[in-house]
Design a protein around this motif. Structure first.
Motif, PDB file in Angstrom:
ATOM      1  N   GLU A 189       1.246  12.275   3.212  1.00  0.00           N
ATOM      2  CA  GLU A 189       0.012  12.122   2.443  1.00  0.00           C
ATOM      3  C   GLU A 189      -0.407  10.658   2.314  1.00  0.00           C
ATOM      4  O   GLU A 189      -1.549  10.357   1.939  1.00  0.00           O
ATOM      5  CB  GLU A 189       0.181  12.728   1.038  1.00  0.00           C
ATOM      6  N   GLN A 190       0.500   9.730   2.628  1.00  0.00           N
ATOM      7  CA  GLN A 190       0.190   8.309   2.573  1.00  0.00           C
ATOM      8  C   GLN A 190      -0.197   7.814   3.963  1.00  0.00           C
ATOM      9  O   GLN A 190       0.629   7.787   4.867  1.00  0.00           O
ATOM     10  CB  GLN A 190       1.373   7.497   2.058  1.00  0.00           C
ATOM     11  N   THR A 191      -1.452   7.437   4.124  1.00  0.00           N
ATOM     12  CA  THR A 191      -1.947   6.912   5.392  1.00  0.00           C
ATOM     13  C   THR A 191      -2.619   5.575   5.145  1.00  0.00           C
ATOM     14  O   THR A 191      -3.451   5.455   4.251  1.00  0.00           O
ATOM     15  CB  THR A 191      -2.936   7.886   6.048  1.00  0.00           C
ATOM     16  N   ILE A 192      -2.247   4.587   5.929  1.00  0.00           N
ATOM     17  CA  ILE A 192      -2.838   3.255   5.853  1.00  0.00           C
ATOM     18  C   ILE A 192      -3.815   3.105   7.013  1.00  0.00           C
ATOM     19  O   ILE A 192      -3.509   3.498   8.144  1.00  0.00           O
ATOM     20  CB  ILE A 192      -1.752   2.175   5.909  1.00  0.00           C
ATOM     21  N   GLU A 195       0.822  -1.203   0.000  1.00  0.00           N
ATOM     22  CA  GLU A 195       0.000   0.000   0.000  1.00  0.00           C
ATOM     23  C   GLU A 195       0.862   1.261   0.000  1.00  0.00           C
ATOM     24  O   GLU A 195       0.356   2.353  -0.274  1.00  0.00           O
ATOM     25  CB  GLU A 195      -0.955  -0.012   1.201  1.00  0.00           C
ATOM     26  N   ILE A 196       2.145   1.118   0.322  1.00  0.00           N
ATOM     27  CA  ILE A 196       3.084   2.232   0.172  1.00  0.00           C
ATOM     28  C   ILE A 196       3.555   2.317  -1.269  1.00  0.00           C
ATOM     29  O   ILE A 196       3.522   3.376  -1.893  1.00  0.00           O
ATOM     30  CB  ILE A 196       4.284   2.048   1.127  1.00  0.00           C
ATOM     31  N   GLU A 197       3.976   1.160  -1.809  1.00  0.00           N
ATOM     32  CA  GLU A 197       4.348   1.055  -3.222  1.00  0.00           C
ATOM     33  C   GLU A 197       4.034  -0.355  -3.692  1.00  0.00           C
ATOM     34  O   GLU A 197       4.368  -1.323  -2.997  1.00  0.00           O
ATOM     35  CB  GLU A 197       5.848   1.317  -3.434  1.00  0.00           C
ATOM     36  N   ARG A 220       6.381  11.087   3.763  1.00  0.00           N
ATOM     37  CA  ARG A 220       5.197  10.910   2.919  1.00  0.00           C
ATOM     38  C   ARG A 220       3.904  11.016   3.741  1.00  0.00           C
ATOM     39  O   ARG A 220       3.087  10.080   3.782  1.00  0.00           O
ATOM     40  CB  ARG A 220       5.224   9.568   2.202  1.00  0.00           C
TER      41      ARG A 220
END
Length: 294
Positions: free
Chosen positions: A252-255, A205-207, A250
């Motif tokens: 802006e990236q939230t799981i 989900e990150i990359e 990052r």
């Protein structure tokens, strides 16, 4: 305003459907639906949109949730104080290592002080005991169990993010500017062959296709490895909070993930079990900003 109706409203808002709320409250679905409608009539507001997928809070419903949570937390504290006398025996709680070690353990004194005659077993490990087989009185799980003589409900959502060592500005910059697969930065994570819950497989989900090359079965060890400069990795934000050796990259990236409470039906009404659940609910409500930071 009827407090019972407000409790039912809060449970429906958390569970998302009348059926799941009814199971958590030990009521039939018709009663739950009727009580929600009674609250809406008393407030003269529509609190939920009735959709095929479930009950979706309206703007008025979302505005009411924090007030209902505050009242529920206050009621839980009162019940905790009133139930202190006479509770004894053993209570065994199975919980993930990160949540048990960094969230429950530092707060547990409030509960043990109120119930000095209880024996508490906090099994915080990579893996879970099974309440269906009575290995534990209750468990806080990463996914909702689908079978067994259990009562289950969502305890809380929580969020995770990507973290880098605070003293490696070069890694922080590279992780922001480049895909991690091209940045030349070690990635820390779980060992895929002994991953004890599929919900922990979140590097993709990150990359897409991202793999860890520095691995541990322990999330607490992963936190120490990242803070110590071994690489970058994903951590629950409540676990990373207050750790000076970590910097989130990052942002802006939230799981998003969830904790689920599960207990065997036979122990659901035991006073010591109810007292612990009330206490845990209150702690989660008061720490909502830690589990789900803005």
């Amino acid at each position: 305003m009827d407090w019972d109706n407000l409790q039912i409203f809060l449970t429906v808002a958390r569970q998302g459907t009348v059926a799941r709320a009814a199971q958590a409250l030990h009521l039939d679905a018709t009663t739950v639906s009727r009580r929600v409608s009674a609250l809406e009539s008393a407030l003269q507001q529509t609190l939920f949109e009735r959709a095929p997928s479930g009950f979706i809070p309206t703007a008025a419903g979302r505005a009411l949730v924090p007030h209902a949570e505050a009242m529920a937390a206050a009621a839980a504290r009162i019940r905790l104080a009133e139930s202190g006398a006479g509770l004894s025996g053993q209570l065994r709680v199975s919980v993930s290592e990160g949540f048990g070690g960094s969230f429950i353990a530092p707060r547990l004194a409030r509960f043990t002080t109120a119930h000095p005659d209880l024996e508490i077993d906090l099994v915080a490990s990579s893996g879970f005991l099974n309440p269906s087989r009575r290995e534990a009185d209750m468990a806080v799980l990463l996914a909702r169990p689908r079978k067994g003589p259990l009562i289950t409900r969502k305890l809380s959502d929580y969020s995770l993010g990507l973290y880098a060592p605070a003293d490696r500005r070069d890694w922080q910059d590279a992780a922001t500017a480049l895909p991690l697969s091209r940045a030349g930065i070690p990635v820390i994570g779980y060992m895929p062959d002994i991953l004890y819950a599929p919900e922990l497989d979140y590097l993709g989900e990150i990359e897409p296709g991202l793999r860890a090359n520095v691995r541990s079965s322990s999330i607490l060890a992963q936190r120490r490895m990242i803070a110590g400069g071994a690489g970058v990795g994903v951590l629950p934000r409540f676990l990373a909070a207050g750790e000076p050796g970590l910097v989130r990259v990052r942002p802006e990236q939230t799981i998003s993930r969830s904790f689920w409470l599960a207990l065997h039906r036979d122990v659901a009404q035991q006073p010591r079990v109810r007292a612990f659940i009330d206490w845990l609910d209150a702690e989660v409500r008061e720490s909502r900003g830690l589990l789900l930071p803005a």
